[in-house]
Design a protein around this motif. Sequence first.
Motif, PDB file in Angstrom:
ATOM      1  N   HIS A  80      11.047   3.582   4.456  1.00  0.00           N
ATOM      2  CA  HIS A  80       9.644   3.602   4.874  1.00  0.00           C
ATOM      3  C   HIS A  80       9.125   2.165   4.939  1.00  0.00           C
ATOM      4  O   HIS A  80       9.293   1.394   3.992  1.00  0.00           O
ATOM      5  CB  HIS A  80       8.794   4.417   3.891  1.00  0.00           C
ATOM      6  CG  HIS A  80       9.153   5.862   3.853  1.00  0.00           C
ATOM      7  ND1 HIS A  80       8.671   6.771   4.768  1.00  0.00           N
ATOM      8  CD2 HIS A  80       9.961   6.565   3.019  1.00  0.00           C
ATOM      9  CE1 HIS A  80       9.161   7.968   4.495  1.00  0.00           C
ATOM     10  NE2 HIS A  80       9.942   7.871   3.439  1.00  0.00           N
TER      11      HIS A  80
ATOM     12  N   ASN B  60       5.793  -0.345   5.779  1.00  0.00           N
ATOM     13  CA  ASN B  60       4.390  -0.612   6.086  1.00  0.00           C
ATOM     14  C   ASN B  60       4.322  -1.727   7.124  1.00  0.00           C
ATOM     15  O   ASN B  60       4.899  -2.805   6.918  1.00  0.00           O
ATOM     16  CB  ASN B  60       3.624  -1.037   4.836  1.00  0.00           C
ATOM     17  CG  ASN B  60       3.229   0.139   3.969  1.00  0.00           C
ATOM     18  OD1 ASN B  60       3.517   1.288   4.298  1.00  0.00           O
ATOM     19  ND2 ASN B  60       2.570  -0.139   2.854  1.00  0.00           N
TER      20      ASN B  60
ATOM     21  N   SER C 279       0.226   0.918  10.380  1.00  0.00           N
ATOM     22  CA  SER C 279       1.115   1.979   9.912  1.00  0.00           C
ATOM     23  C   SER C 279       1.433   1.749   8.440  1.00  0.00           C
ATOM     24  O   SER C 279       2.025   0.714   8.080  1.00  0.00           O
ATOM     25  CB  SER C 279       2.410   1.980  10.738  1.00  0.00           C
ATOM     26  OG  SER C 279       3.344   2.913  10.234  1.00  0.00           O
ATOM     27  N   PHE C 280       1.066   2.719   7.567  1.00  0.00           N
ATOM     28  CA  PHE C 280       1.255   2.574   6.125  1.00  0.00           C
ATOM     29  C   PHE C 280       1.848   3.859   5.536  1.00  0.00           C
ATOM     30  O   PHE C 280       1.185   4.578   4.785  1.00  0.00           O
ATOM     31  CB  PHE C 280      -0.080   2.242   5.443  1.00  0.00           C
ATOM     32  CG  PHE C 280      -0.726   0.987   5.961  1.00  0.00           C
ATOM     33  CD1 PHE C 280      -0.260  -0.256   5.574  1.00  0.00           C
ATOM     34  CD2 PHE C 280      -1.789   1.048   6.851  1.00  0.00           C
ATOM     35  CE1 PHE C 280      -0.851  -1.415   6.047  1.00  0.00           C
ATOM     36  CE2 PHE C 280      -2.385  -0.101   7.334  1.00  0.00           C
ATOM     37  CZ  PHE C 280      -1.913  -1.348   6.929  1.00  0.00           C
TER      38      PHE C 280
ATOM     39  N   ARG D  17       2.242   4.869   1.235  1.00  0.00           N
ATOM     40  CA  ARG D  17       1.187   5.581   0.501  1.00  0.00           C
ATOM     41  C   ARG D  17       1.310   7.078   0.721  1.00  0.00           C
ATOM     42  O   ARG D  17       1.226   7.872  -0.232  1.00  0.00           O
ATOM     43  CB  ARG D  17      -0.190   5.090   0.947  1.00  0.00           C
ATOM     44  CG  ARG D  17      -1.368   5.823   0.306  1.00  0.00           C
ATOM     45  CD  ARG D  17      -2.695   5.261   0.809  1.00  0.00           C
ATOM     46  NE  ARG D  17      -3.835   5.974   0.272  1.00  0.00           N
ATOM     47  CZ  ARG D  17      -4.325   7.102   0.806  1.00  0.00           C
ATOM     48  NH1 ARG D  17      -3.752   7.623   1.888  1.00  0.00           N
ATOM     49  NH2 ARG D  17      -5.374   7.699   0.255  1.00  0.00           N
TER      50      ARG D  17
ATOM     51  N   ALA E 255       6.735  -2.155  -2.710  1.00  0.00           N
ATOM     52  CA  ALA E 255       5.302  -1.852  -2.711  1.00  0.00           C
ATOM     53  C   ALA E 255       4.795  -1.511  -4.104  1.00  0.00           C
ATOM     54  O   ALA E 255       5.271  -0.567  -4.741  1.00  0.00           O
ATOM     55  CB  ALA E 255       5.003  -0.696  -1.758  1.00  0.00           C
TER      56      ALA E 255
ATOM     57  N   GLN F  31      -1.911  -0.611   1.647  1.00  0.00           N
ATOM     58  CA  GLN F  31      -2.735  -0.608   2.856  1.00  0.00           C
ATOM     59  C   GLN F  31      -3.007  -2.012   3.394  1.00  0.00           C
ATOM     60  O   GLN F  31      -4.006  -2.225   4.056  1.00  0.00           O
ATOM     61  CB  GLN F  31      -4.076   0.103   2.573  1.00  0.00           C
ATOM     62  CG  GLN F  31      -3.919   1.582   2.248  1.00  0.00           C
ATOM     63  CD  GLN F  31      -5.224   2.228   1.819  1.00  0.00           C
ATOM     64  OE1 GLN F  31      -5.778   1.920   0.768  1.00  0.00           O
ATOM     65  NE2 GLN F  31      -5.725   3.129   2.639  1.00  0.00           N
TER      66      GLN F  31
ATOM     67  N   TYR G 237       3.112  -6.124   4.624  1.00  0.00           N
ATOM     68  CA  TYR G 237       4.413  -5.631   5.090  1.00  0.00           C
ATOM     69  C   TYR G 237       5.235  -5.309   3.846  1.00  0.00           C
ATOM     70  O   TYR G 237       5.493  -6.170   3.002  1.00  0.00           O
ATOM     71  CB  TYR G 237       5.127  -6.692   5.927  1.00  0.00           C
ATOM     72  CG  TYR G 237       4.499  -6.911   7.282  1.00  0.00           C
ATOM     73  CD1 TYR G 237       4.898  -6.159   8.391  1.00  0.00           C
ATOM     74  CD2 TYR G 237       3.500  -7.861   7.453  1.00  0.00           C
ATOM     75  CE1 TYR G 237       4.301  -6.353   9.624  1.00  0.00           C
ATOM     76  CE2 TYR G 237       2.899  -8.062   8.692  1.00  0.00           C
ATOM     77  CZ  TYR G 237       3.307  -7.306   9.782  1.00  0.00           C
ATOM     78  OH  TYR G 237       2.705  -7.497  11.003  1.00  0.00           O
TER      79      TYR G 237
END
Length: 414
Positions: A239, A241, A247-248, A251, A348, A356, A359
């Motif tokens: 996944h 970001n 595009s996130f 979360r 993240a 949010q 990268y």
Amino acid sequence: MTAGRLLTSLRRTLLTLLGLQVGLAVALSLVDSYRRRGKKPKPFPVSAPETVPVGGGEITTYTFGRDLYDDMLAAIDGAKKQILFETYIWKGDEIGWKFKTALTAAADRGVDVHCIYDGFANVVVSPAFKRFSPSLKVLRYPVWTAGLKFWNLRLYGRNHRKMLIVDEEVAFLGGYNIGSAYATEWRDTHVRITGPGVWDMKRAFADFWNLNRRHRIKRNERPLLLETASDWDPQIRIHKNIPRQWSFPIRSMYLEAIQRASKNVWLTTAYFLPDQDFVDAVADAARRGVDVRILLPLKSNHIVADWISRGYYGQLLRAGVRIVRFKDAMVHAKTATIDGSWSTVGTANIDRLSLQGNYEINLEVIDPAFAAVMEKVFRTDESNCLELTLDEWEARDLNRKFTESFLAPLRPLL
């Protein structure tokens, strides 16, 4: 008083309040920096690297920087065709030079080497270290990314990713930056993967490189191409970001997994500054009987983030969430494991900037064997933690309560 004067007075009041909040944050940071001078973290328990088969490949988990760096450098030294290296922080110290020397040697023997690092995160690194051999293709993600489009929020995200891909055979991903302190003094988590997931990692690197290669001096350079086709592995997903595309998904990945949980949710994060919907999802899971534990540093390297995150503790503890705090060293891992089946490791943090803003890249794995490893790592970390109880939290003094409330409006900035 006229409406204009009232508006001016209100504006001045708000700016004064903001100035006081920022001033307090700066003061706390300076005092904390002074107190830390000359202090070294104490030893902490770690888990040895452990490998399990997942899908069409394997995943090895690292919780000690020295073990990870040894294997990363070995992979670089053994590269035959291509190396894709990306990091947020790249210190100009002993470990940083080891990586720079190994990457340069690989390029000199004919390996195609691409490197990405974040300019803002490395502002204090010596300019001499950031001069690279022409044999390396280096993309320095710029300090100021918006150009003249300062109003476009999509252009402000930092590149917070950390990964290494070698010869489409092996890839490394996780929370570790590159530096000597991280080798022995920080508790972090990284993984090494083989199999179909490596191609997805390469695609993630290539997408970022091609999206931002205009920042390189050689603007006419061809894009980084993908020579092989992807194989779908239902147990592993990457996944990404991507702020520029708004595009996130990381979360959403977390929220979906937490909302499905029925047994346990064990989260480890360096900084806990989520939005209210995320807090509600975690609290709701605890209320329906899920064993929810959040593992945080007792004192992180960003004291302001610590003060602001404490504003969530009351509602979480009252909902039945257990908060355990890692002592004597910085825990920088960004991991979670749920219900003995679902796990994630990545870059993240659970804060606004990561979920949010920046990268980021996370690995999602649905596999009981890997979840068992992640649970073992969590229990090892938990053995070095102090648990925060609701009684202890509610008994804190008025000074602490005031500081937490006064700094709370700064949450959207972190």
